[in-house]
Design a protein around this motif. Structure first.
Motif, PDB file in Angstrom:
ATOM      1  N   SER A  10      43.454 -42.557 -47.205  1.00 50.71           N
ATOM      2  CA  SER A  10      43.483 -42.351 -45.647  1.00 50.71           C
ATOM      3  C   SER A  10      41.981 -42.356 -45.160  1.00 50.71           C
ATOM      4  CB  SER A  10      44.372 -41.146 -45.515  1.00 50.71           C
ATOM      5  OG  SER A  10      43.984 -40.917 -44.170  1.00 50.71           O
ATOM      6  N   THR A  11      41.922 -43.109 -44.084  1.00 52.57           N
ATOM      7  CA  THR A  11      40.739 -43.121 -43.332  1.00 52.57           C
ATOM      8  C   THR A  11      40.651 -41.573 -42.899  1.00 52.57           C
ATOM      9  OG1 THR A  11      41.174 -44.896 -42.198  1.00 52.57           O
ATOM     10  CG2 THR A  11      39.799 -43.675 -41.144  1.00 52.57           C
ATOM     11  N   HIS A  12      41.502 -40.832 -42.948  1.00 49.00           N
ATOM     12  CA  HIS A  12      41.335 -38.930 -42.525  1.00 49.00           C
ATOM     13  C   HIS A  12      40.972 -38.315 -43.760  1.00 49.00           C
ATOM     14  CE1 HIS A  12      42.627 -40.690 -38.690  1.00 49.00           C
ATOM     15  NE2 HIS A  12      43.895 -41.280 -39.435  1.00 49.00           N
ATOM     16  N   ALA A  13      40.907 -38.860 -44.904  1.00 49.86           N
ATOM     17  CA  ALA A  13      40.775 -38.413 -46.134  1.00 49.86           C
ATOM     18  C   ALA A  13      40.045 -39.381 -47.030  1.00 49.86           C
ATOM     19  CB  ALA A  13      42.099 -38.014 -46.986  1.00 49.86           C
ATOM     20  N   PRO A  14      38.667 -39.485 -46.604  1.00 50.39           N
ATOM     21  CA  PRO A  14      38.142 -40.582 -47.316  1.00 50.39           C
ATOM     22  C   PRO A  14      37.058 -40.174 -48.373  1.00 50.39           C
ATOM     23  CG  PRO A  14      36.721 -39.677 -45.639  1.00 50.39           C
ATOM     24  CD  PRO A  14      38.070 -38.941 -45.715  1.00 50.39           C
ATOM     25  N   ALA A  15      37.435 -38.993 -49.140  1.00 48.74           N
ATOM     26  CA  ALA A  15      36.418 -38.698 -50.155  1.00 48.74           C
ATOM     27  C   ALA A  15      36.320 -39.746 -51.379  1.00 48.74           C
ATOM     28  CB  ALA A  15      36.966 -37.439 -50.667  1.00 48.74           C
ATOM     29  N   TYR A  16      37.347 -40.219 -51.829  1.00 46.84           N
ATOM     30  CA  TYR A  16      37.287 -41.155 -53.174  1.00 46.84           C
ATOM     31  C   TYR A  16      36.544 -42.486 -52.504  1.00 46.84           C
ATOM     32  CZ  TYR A  16      39.415 -39.514 -57.102  1.00 46.84           C
ATOM     33  OH  TYR A  16      39.433 -38.392 -58.140  1.00 46.84           O
ATOM     34  N   ALA A  17      36.655 -42.877 -51.050  1.00 48.44           N
ATOM     35  CA  ALA A  17      36.046 -44.110 -50.766  1.00 48.44           C
ATOM     36  C   ALA A  17      34.474 -43.955 -50.495  1.00 48.44           C
ATOM     37  CB  ALA A  17      36.643 -44.363 -49.340  1.00 48.44           C
ATOM     38  N   LEU A  18      34.164 -42.776 -50.082  1.00 46.92           N
ATOM     39  CA  LEU A  18      32.876 -42.422 -50.213  1.00 46.92           C
ATOM     40  C   LEU A  18      32.251 -42.427 -51.210  1.00 46.92           C
ATOM     41  CD1 LEU A  18      32.965 -39.863 -47.139  1.00 46.92           C
ATOM     42  CD2 LEU A  18      32.363 -42.252 -46.889  1.00 46.92           C
ATOM     43  N   SER A  19      32.818 -41.655 -52.201  1.00 48.07           N
ATOM     44  CA  SER A  19      32.246 -41.547 -53.444  1.00 48.07           C
ATOM     45  C   SER A  19      32.352 -42.722 -54.503  1.00 48.07           C
ATOM     46  CB  SER A  19      33.300 -40.693 -54.525  1.00 48.07           C
ATOM     47  OG  SER A  19      33.365 -39.414 -53.579  1.00 48.07           O
ATOM     48  N   PHE A  20      33.127 -43.524 -54.190  1.00 49.70           N
ATOM     49  CA  PHE A  20      33.423 -44.786 -54.734  1.00 49.70           C
ATOM     50  C   PHE A  20      31.968 -45.507 -54.344  1.00 49.70           C
ATOM     51  CE2 PHE A  20      34.548 -49.340 -55.283  1.00 49.70           C
ATOM     52  CZ  PHE A  20      34.781 -49.370 -56.603  1.00 49.70           C
ATOM     53  N   ALA A  21      31.492 -45.622 -53.051  1.00 50.53           N
ATOM     54  CA  ALA A  21      30.696 -46.548 -52.507  1.00 50.53           C
ATOM     55  C   ALA A  21      29.331 -45.711 -52.757  1.00 50.53           C
ATOM     56  CB  ALA A  21      30.699 -46.351 -51.010  1.00 50.53           C
ATOM     57  N   ALA A  22      29.369 -44.609 -53.234  1.00 53.96           N
ATOM     58  CA  ALA A  22      27.993 -43.969 -53.416  1.00 53.96           C
ATOM     59  C   ALA A  22      27.706 -43.876 -54.958  1.00 53.96           C
ATOM     60  CB  ALA A  22      28.122 -42.474 -52.834  1.00 53.96           C
ATOM     61  N   GLY A  23      28.795 -44.166 -55.714  1.00 52.86           N
ATOM     62  CA  GLY A  23      28.679 -43.922 -57.080  1.00 52.86           C
ATOM     63  C   GLY A  23      28.642 -42.549 -57.613  1.00 52.86           C
ATOM     64  N   HIS A  24      28.826 -41.611 -56.908  1.00 52.29           N
ATOM     65  CA  HIS A  24      28.984 -40.276 -57.367  1.00 52.29           C
ATOM     66  C   HIS A  24      29.859 -39.430 -56.462  1.00 52.29           C
ATOM     67  CE1 HIS A  24      26.320 -38.722 -54.065  1.00 52.29           C
ATOM     68  NE2 HIS A  24      25.712 -39.918 -54.251  1.00 52.29           N
ATOM     69  N   VAL A  25      30.315 -38.491 -56.994  1.00 53.72           N
ATOM     70  CA  VAL A  25      31.371 -37.506 -56.138  1.00 53.72           C
ATOM     71  C   VAL A  25      30.683 -36.969 -54.947  1.00 53.72           C
ATOM     72  CG1 VAL A  25      32.470 -35.233 -56.099  1.00 53.72           C
ATOM     73  CG2 VAL A  25      32.774 -36.814 -58.170  1.00 53.72           C
ATOM     74  N   ARG A  26      31.490 -37.244 -53.822  1.00 51.17           N
ATOM     75  CA  ARG A  26      31.116 -36.652 -52.516  1.00 51.17           C
ATOM     76  C   ARG A  26      32.430 -35.941 -51.883  1.00 51.17           C
ATOM     77  NH1 ARG A  26      28.272 -40.704 -48.392  1.00 51.17           N
ATOM     78  NH2 ARG A  26      28.371 -38.720 -47.293  1.00 51.17           N
ATOM     79  N   GLU A  27      32.156 -35.080 -51.397  1.00 52.43           N
ATOM     80  CA  GLU A  27      33.265 -34.215 -51.008  1.00 52.43           C
ATOM     81  C   GLU A  27      33.516 -34.558 -49.432  1.00 52.43           C
ATOM     82  OE1 GLU A  27      33.978 -29.925 -51.854  1.00 52.43           O
ATOM     83  OE2 GLU A  27      32.503 -30.029 -53.518  1.00 52.43           O
ATOM     84  N   HIS A  28      34.715 -34.426 -48.983  1.00 52.84           N
ATOM     85  CA  HIS A  28      34.964 -34.737 -47.413  1.00 52.84           C
ATOM     86  C   HIS A  28      36.291 -33.991 -47.202  1.00 52.84           C
ATOM     87  CE1 HIS A  28      35.312 -36.554 -43.610  1.00 52.84           C
ATOM     88  NE2 HIS A  28      34.000 -36.961 -43.659  1.00 52.84           N
ATOM     89  N   GLU A  29      36.302 -33.367 -46.000  1.00 55.44           N
ATOM     90  CA  GLU A  29      37.450 -32.785 -45.437  1.00 55.44           C
ATOM     91  C   GLU A  29      38.579 -33.730 -45.253  1.00 55.44           C
ATOM     92  OE1 GLU A  29      38.015 -29.461 -45.245  1.00 55.44           O
ATOM     93  OE2 GLU A  29      36.105 -28.964 -45.946  1.00 55.44           O
ATOM     94  N   SER A  30      39.757 -33.187 -45.494  1.00 56.41           N
ATOM     95  CA  SER A  30      40.923 -34.127 -45.086  1.00 56.41           C
ATOM     96  C   SER A  30      41.610 -33.726 -43.931  1.00 56.41           C
ATOM     97  CB  SER A  30      41.878 -34.163 -46.264  1.00 56.41           C
ATOM     98  OG  SER A  30      43.104 -34.872 -45.908  1.00 56.41           O
ATOM     99  N   THR A  31      41.965 -34.870 -43.048  1.00 59.15           N
ATOM    100  CA  THR A  31      42.615 -34.295 -41.584  1.00 59.15           C
ATOM    101  C   THR A  31      43.836 -35.391 -41.497  1.00 59.15           C
ATOM    102  OG1 THR A  31      41.319 -35.955 -40.639  1.00 59.15           O
ATOM    103  CG2 THR A  31      40.542 -33.381 -40.551  1.00 59.15           C
ATOM    104  N   THR A  32      44.243 -35.938 -42.686  1.00 55.93           N
ATOM    105  CA  THR A  32      45.584 -36.708 -42.284  1.00 55.93           C
ATOM    106  C   THR A  32      46.774 -35.872 -42.102  1.00 55.93           C
ATOM    107  OG1 THR A  32      47.034 -38.315 -43.447  1.00 55.93           O
ATOM    108  CG2 THR A  32      45.837 -36.768 -45.036  1.00 55.93           C
ATOM    109  N   GLU A  33      47.596 -36.331 -41.026  1.00 57.27           N
ATOM    110  CA  GLU A  33      48.546 -35.490 -40.729  1.00 57.27           C
ATOM    111  C   GLU A  33      50.026 -36.042 -41.321  1.00 57.27           C
ATOM    112  OE1 GLU A  33      48.639 -35.803 -36.595  1.00 57.27           O
ATOM    113  OE2 GLU A  33      46.946 -34.368 -36.227  1.00 57.27           O
ATOM    114  N   ILE A  34      49.980 -37.394 -42.074  1.00 53.90           N
ATOM    115  CA  ILE A  34      51.083 -37.877 -42.496  1.00 53.90           C
ATOM    116  C   ILE A  34      51.034 -38.205 -44.048  1.00 53.90           C
ATOM    117  CG2 ILE A  34      50.294 -40.206 -42.081  1.00 53.90           C
ATOM    118  CD1 ILE A  34      53.827 -38.833 -41.505  1.00 53.90           C
ATOM    119  N   ALA A  35      49.827 -38.315 -44.616  1.00 61.72           N
ATOM    120  CA  ALA A  35      49.397 -38.756 -46.012  1.00 61.72           C
ATOM    121  C   ALA A  35      49.221 -37.621 -46.891  1.00 61.72           C
ATOM    122  CB  ALA A  35      48.727 -40.024 -46.281  1.00 61.72           C
ATOM    123  N   ASP A  36      49.767 -36.484 -46.840  1.00 65.66           N
ATOM    124  CA  ASP A  36      49.307 -35.238 -47.602  1.00 65.66           C
ATOM    125  C   ASP A  36      49.231 -35.526 -48.936  1.00 65.66           C
ATOM    126  OD1 ASP A  36      52.318 -35.556 -48.026  1.00 65.66           O
ATOM    127  OD2 ASP A  36      52.459 -33.446 -48.107  1.00 65.66           O
ATOM    128  N   GLY A  37      49.777 -36.551 -49.655  1.00 64.96           N
ATOM    129  CA  GLY A  37      49.822 -36.741 -51.107  1.00 64.96           C
ATOM    130  C   GLY A  37      48.451 -37.448 -51.460  1.00 64.96           C
TER     131      GLY A  37
END
Length: 333
Positions: A216-243
């Motif tokens: 989700s654009t509103h839960a981008p932690a994996y996208a940011l981590s994949f781009a950076a090559g290492h784990v990056r935390e990011h808050e999730s604000t998705t209202e519909i895709a809780d999974g």
């Protein structure tokens, strides 16, 4: 053997053995190429054949049950002294643990964040799980599960484990062996068992299918981590895709994705809701937000994905009032 610093994913023999175990409890789920979905995708950009793997047709309405069955079978053989297991979830992983644990007579304690889906909570309780509400998101619930593990000596079932991957890889193996070779397969990423299982099945069968992860654009932690090559935390604000509401990616998952995934796409809540409506209108299947996000990405990615593409409807466990609102807000078209 290792893949970089990561254990090798399950091979074909392991995946087949997991499938045999799973089929003692549930049959293989279907995969269809729906004419109306094909038409919808073709209207965006050229003729395309879309295949959908229906993991919403498992006994708990989601793909996670496969991993639960394999993990609990391992526990029964290797850790027979375990009487209580604890884990954290937004719903489908917890249902999987409860479903599989009940078969073995295990006590299953599941930690969910406050405000979690009422209907998923009811389902977990109905399956025999004891629910503990803690924290404002999945990460805080997961940290509390770790605390309970240490305090009471319970066995903690992680949200990502290679045994879970082996179990869920069976849905991709079924998909890839039942339909023509796909150019691209779109997979939602929560904590990563589904996408890693898909990579495992693709590799085991020697296919050229590109695996594209979806967040989700509103839960981008994996996208940011994949781009950076290492784990990056990011808050999730998705209202519909809780999974797919992940705040802190798993390091092992990320290493597997870096080695075997083509790319990651991000989809916003509006597009997820449109995909939920598309599934209902075109196939009369109910998809939860995370279950529809793969289709949302597939449609957004036309025609880059190719002429034969697929995705997994990984879960249909959406609260009835939420689903009704999604249908009414967008109209049935």
């Amino acid at each position: 053997m290792t893949l970089g610093d990561v254990k090798v994913l399950p091979g074909l023999d392991e995946i087949k053995a997991a499938a045999e175990l799973i089929y003692k409890t549930m049959p293989a789920t279907p995969q269809y190429s729906w004419p109306l979905l094909n038409e919808r995708a073709s209207q965006i950009a050229g003729a395309v054949e879309v295949w959908v793997k229906h993991e919403n047709h498992t006994p708990v309405g989601a793909f996670k049950v496969r991993g639960g069955l394999v993990y609990m079978d391992w526990l029964r053989h290797e850790r027979p002294e375990v009487k209580t297991v604890v884990s954290a979830t937004r719903g489908n992983h917890g249902q999987s643990m409860a479903f599989a644990g009940k078969q073995l007579g295990l006590r299953v304690v599941v930690v969910v964040p406050f405000g979690n889906s009422p209907e998923k909570n009811r389902s977990m309780r109905c399956l025999g799980a004891e629910l503990v509400e803690f924290g404002n998101d999945f990460q805080e619930a997961s940290e509390h599960a770790a605390y309970l593990e240490g305090k009471f000596g319970w066995h903690r079932v992680p949200s990502f484990d290679l045994r879970l991957v082996t179990g869920v890889s069976t849905y991709a193996w079924e998909m890839f062996t039942a339909c023509p070779e796909l150019d691209t397969f779109y997979v939602p990423i929560g904590m990563g068992s589904g996408v890693c299982g898909t990579i495992a099945a693709r590799n085991a069968l020697g296919l050229k299918t590109k695996v594209v992860g979806v967040v989700s654009t509103h839960a981008p932690a994996y996208a940011l981590s994949f781009a950076a090559g290492h784990v990056r935390e990011h808050e999730s604000t998705t209202e519909i895709a809780d999974g797919v509401a992940c705040r802190k990616p798993d390091e092992t998952t990320l290493e597997i994705l870096k080695a075997g995934m083509d790319r990651i796409l991000m989809v916003d809540d509006k597009a997820v809701k449109e995909a939920m409506r598309a599934y209902f209108v075109d196939t009369h299947n109910v998809a939860e937000g995370a279950g529809a996000i793969g289709l949302a990405a597939l449609l957004m990615d036309r025609p880059k994905g190719g002429k034969r593409v697929g995705t997994v409807l990984c879960g249909g466990n959406v609260d009835s009032d939420v689903f009704g609102s999604v249908l009414c807000d967008g109209g049935l078209s």
